[in-house]
Design an enzyme around this catalytic site. Structure first.
Site, PDB file in Angstrom:
ATOM      1  N   ASP A  25      60.695  25.389  42.239  1.00  0.00           N
ATOM      2  CA  ASP A  25      61.353  25.368  43.545  1.00  0.00           C
ATOM      3  C   ASP A  25      62.808  25.833  43.428  1.00  0.00           C
ATOM      4  O   ASP A  25      63.432  25.654  42.387  1.00  0.00           O
ATOM      5  CB  ASP A  25      61.291  23.929  44.098  1.00  0.00           C
ATOM      6  N   ASN A  27      63.952  29.060  44.545  1.00  0.00           N
ATOM      7  CA  ASN A  27      64.168  30.520  44.466  1.00  0.00           C
ATOM      8  C   ASN A  27      65.024  31.014  45.636  1.00  0.00           C
ATOM      9  O   ASN A  27      65.915  31.847  45.461  1.00  0.00           O
ATOM     10  CB  ASN A  27      62.830  31.271  44.514  1.00  0.00           C
ATOM     11  N   GLY A  28      64.718  30.488  46.821  1.00  0.00           N
ATOM     12  CA  GLY A  28      65.435  30.922  48.023  1.00  0.00           C
ATOM     13  C   GLY A  28      66.902  30.543  47.947  1.00  0.00           C
ATOM     14  O   GLY A  28      67.790  31.354  48.258  1.00  0.00           O
ATOM     15  N   ARG A  29      67.177  29.306  47.501  1.00  0.00           N
ATOM     16  CA  ARG A  29      68.572  28.847  47.410  1.00  0.00           C
ATOM     17  C   ARG A  29      69.349  29.638  46.347  1.00  0.00           C
ATOM     18  O   ARG A  29      70.506  29.970  46.529  1.00  0.00           O
ATOM     19  CB  ARG A  29      68.614  27.340  47.096  1.00  0.00           C
ATOM     20  N   HIS A  42      62.703  35.110  44.052  1.00  0.00           N
ATOM     21  CA  HIS A  42      61.330  35.040  43.533  1.00  0.00           C
ATOM     22  C   HIS A  42      61.193  35.949  42.302  1.00  0.00           C
ATOM     23  O   HIS A  42      60.544  35.597  41.334  1.00  0.00           O
ATOM     24  CB  HIS A  42      60.324  35.447  44.609  1.00  0.00           C
ATOM     25  N   GLU A  72      50.398  26.355  52.408  1.00  0.00           N
ATOM     26  CA  GLU A  72      51.441  26.307  53.453  1.00  0.00           C
ATOM     27  C   GLU A  72      52.359  27.537  53.380  1.00  0.00           C
ATOM     28  O   GLU A  72      52.926  27.962  54.379  1.00  0.00           O
ATOM     29  CB  GLU A  72      52.288  25.033  53.310  1.00  0.00           C
ATOM     30  N   TRP A  74      51.587  30.490  53.242  1.00  0.00           N
ATOM     31  CA  TRP A  74      51.092  31.598  54.094  1.00  0.00           C
ATOM     32  C   TRP A  74      51.857  31.647  55.405  1.00  0.00           C
ATOM     33  O   TRP A  74      51.882  32.671  56.079  1.00  0.00           O
ATOM     34  CB  TRP A  74      49.591  31.438  54.380  1.00  0.00           C
ATOM     35  N   LEU A 136      47.348  28.543  24.569  1.00  0.00           N
ATOM     36  CA  LEU A 136      47.875  27.909  25.788  1.00  0.00           C
ATOM     37  C   LEU A 136      46.967  28.255  26.959  1.00  0.00           C
ATOM     38  O   LEU A 136      46.621  29.424  27.151  1.00  0.00           O
ATOM     39  CB  LEU A 136      49.297  28.418  26.098  1.00  0.00           C
ATOM     40  N   ARG A 193      59.780  19.108  38.565  1.00  0.00           N
ATOM     41  CA  ARG A 193      60.115  19.808  39.802  1.00  0.00           C
ATOM     42  C   ARG A 193      61.572  20.220  39.718  1.00  0.00           C
ATOM     43  O   ARG A 193      62.438  19.409  39.382  1.00  0.00           O
ATOM     44  CB  ARG A 193      59.874  18.940  41.040  1.00  0.00           C
ATOM     45  N   ARG A 199      59.694  15.488  45.855  1.00  0.00           N
ATOM     46  CA  ARG A 199      58.468  15.520  46.675  1.00  0.00           C
ATOM     47  C   ARG A 199      57.329  16.085  45.859  1.00  0.00           C
ATOM     48  O   ARG A 199      57.539  16.889  44.956  1.00  0.00           O
ATOM     49  CB  ARG A 199      58.657  16.495  47.857  1.00  0.00           C
TER      50      ARG A 199
HETATM   51  C1  FPP Z   1      59.659  28.027  45.746  1.00  0.00           C
HETATM   52  O1  FPP Z   1      60.972  28.397  46.018  1.00  0.00           O
HETATM   53  C2  FPP Z   1      58.940  29.078  45.052  1.00  0.00           C
HETATM   54  C3  FPP Z   1      57.876  29.766  45.557  1.00  0.00           C
HETATM   55  C4  FPP Z   1      57.301  29.488  46.881  1.00  0.00           C
HETATM   56  C5  FPP Z   1      57.230  30.863  44.820  1.00  0.00           C
HETATM   57  C6  FPP Z   1      57.139  30.747  43.347  1.00  0.00           C
HETATM   58  C7  FPP Z   1      57.020  32.124  42.781  1.00  0.00           C
HETATM   59  C8  FPP Z   1      57.587  32.562  41.637  1.00  0.00           C
HETATM   60  C9  FPP Z   1      58.306  31.694  40.705  1.00  0.00           C
HETATM   61  C10 FPP Z   1      57.549  34.004  41.242  1.00  0.00           C
HETATM   62  C11 FPP Z   1      56.292  34.587  40.827  1.00  0.00           C
HETATM   63  C12 FPP Z   1      55.427  33.738  39.987  1.00  0.00           C
HETATM   64  C13 FPP Z   1      54.353  34.203  39.364  1.00  0.00           C
HETATM   65  C14 FPP Z   1      53.483  33.308  38.621  1.00  0.00           C
HETATM   66  C15 FPP Z   1      54.017  35.614  39.417  1.00  0.00           C
HETATM   67  P1  FPP Z   1      61.453  28.444  47.547  1.00  0.00           P
HETATM   68  O2  FPP Z   1      61.262  29.839  48.044  1.00  0.00           O
HETATM   69  O3  FPP Z   1      60.754  27.394  48.343  1.00  0.00           O
HETATM   70  O4  FPP Z   1      62.975  28.110  47.376  1.00  0.00           O
HETATM   71  P2  FPP Z   1      63.935  27.337  48.415  1.00  0.00           P
HETATM   72  O5  FPP Z   1      63.369  25.958  48.580  1.00  0.00           O
HETATM   73  O6  FPP Z   1      65.254  27.341  47.720  1.00  0.00           O
HETATM   74  O7  FPP Z   1      63.923  28.120  49.680  1.00  0.00           O
END
Ligand code: FPP
Length: 248
Positions: A25, A27-29, A42, A72, A74, A136, A193, A199
């Site tokens: 979790d 990536n967006g931030r 991402h 979710e 999607w 693995l 997490r 969560r």
């Molecule tokens: C949550 O961060 C992350 C995701 C919904 C996507 C996870 C995907 C990857 C790590 C990249 C690709 C992975 C593979 C296996 C190819 P968020 O977008 O909800 O972040 P935020 O809560 O900060 O907005």
């Protein structure tokens, strides 16, 4: 502490978790902090996936389960969904050979019928190319929902009961677990997490009943091998009682 020292400490402690699951979790931030589009977060998250696989292999973890895309997810904007599916295909094309050489066997768990044809083909490719890897097992959870997984298993049991193949009193945990995506696997010992969120977000709801939880403030794109090792060290401090009392 350097990663080699952390690893040394893990080995000295013994008791490496067999199965580690991660809710990736933040990536967006991570992207927002840098004024970048979410997709950039991402993309960088893919490097953290690579790091975690390497770390899991080094630490002797047998199973690594990564929550890559929930049902979710999607609902996110179409552009972000397309970017995530594109990244998944990119991951397959860039990493399959390496994963194979590393002895990883990749499984993709979730509602794969929801994927577009080319992503589905990609997923089938990584599964078949890495089949037989013994160092693995890497589970990528894609289009996955813990509740849906439980409901699907219930549907299977109900159908068997309706056909007379199963009596209600014969229905037990072992039969139920055999109907989950994780059939035959031990439950996660450790769930990590990232990004300081406390969560479960519909992740492996059945399987995490006695899993140790480790939440870190690190955002997923910054997650390193060292962070994985620190989580394992934290796990090694835990007193796992499974509802019983500690003996001795
Ligand atoms: C949550 O961060 C992350 C995701 C919904 C996507 C996870 C995907 C990857 C790590 C990249 C690709 C992975 C593979 C296996 C190819 P968020 O977008 O909800 O972040 P935020 O809560 O900060 O907005």
């Amino acid at each position: 502490m350097a990663s080699s020292e952390l690893l040394q400490e893990i080995c000295l402690n013994g008791q490496v978790p067999r199965h580690v699951a991660i809710i990736m979790d933040g990536n967006g931030r991570w992207a927002k902090q840098r004024g970048l589009p979410r997709a950039a977060g991402h993309k960088r998250g893919m490097a953290a996936v690579r790091e975690s696989v390497k770390g899991a292999l080094d630490a002797g973890i047998e199973i690594l389960t990564l929550f890559a895309f929930s049902t979710e997810n999607w609902q996110r904007p179409r552009s972000e969904v397309l970017a995530l599916m594109g990244l998944l295909r990119l991951y397959v094309s860039k990493e399959t050979q390496k994963l194979r050489e590393q002895g990883c066997e990749v499984h993709v768990l979730g509602d794969l019928d929801a994927l577009d044809a080319s992503t589905k083909k990609s997923v089938e490719f990584i599964i078949s190319e890495t089949a037989g890897g013994v160092d693995l097992r890497l589970n990528l959870m894609i289009s996955y929902s813990g509740r849906e997984e439980i409901l699907a298993a219930c549907r299977q049991m109900i159908a068997r009961a309706a056909s007379g193949d199963l009596l209600p009193e014969e229905f037990n945990e072992a039969l139920f677990e055999a109907a989950l995506f994780t059939a035959g696997l031990p439950d996660p010992d450790l769930l990590i997490r990232t990004s300081d969120e406390f969560r479960l977000s519909n992740f492996m709801l059945w399987q995490v009943a006695y899993t140790e939880l480790h939440v870190t403030s690190v955002l997923w794109p910054d997650f390193s091998r060292e962070d994985l090792f620190r989580a394992v060290l934290d796990y090694q401090e835990r007193d796992r009682r499974f509802g019983r009392v500690t003996v001795g």
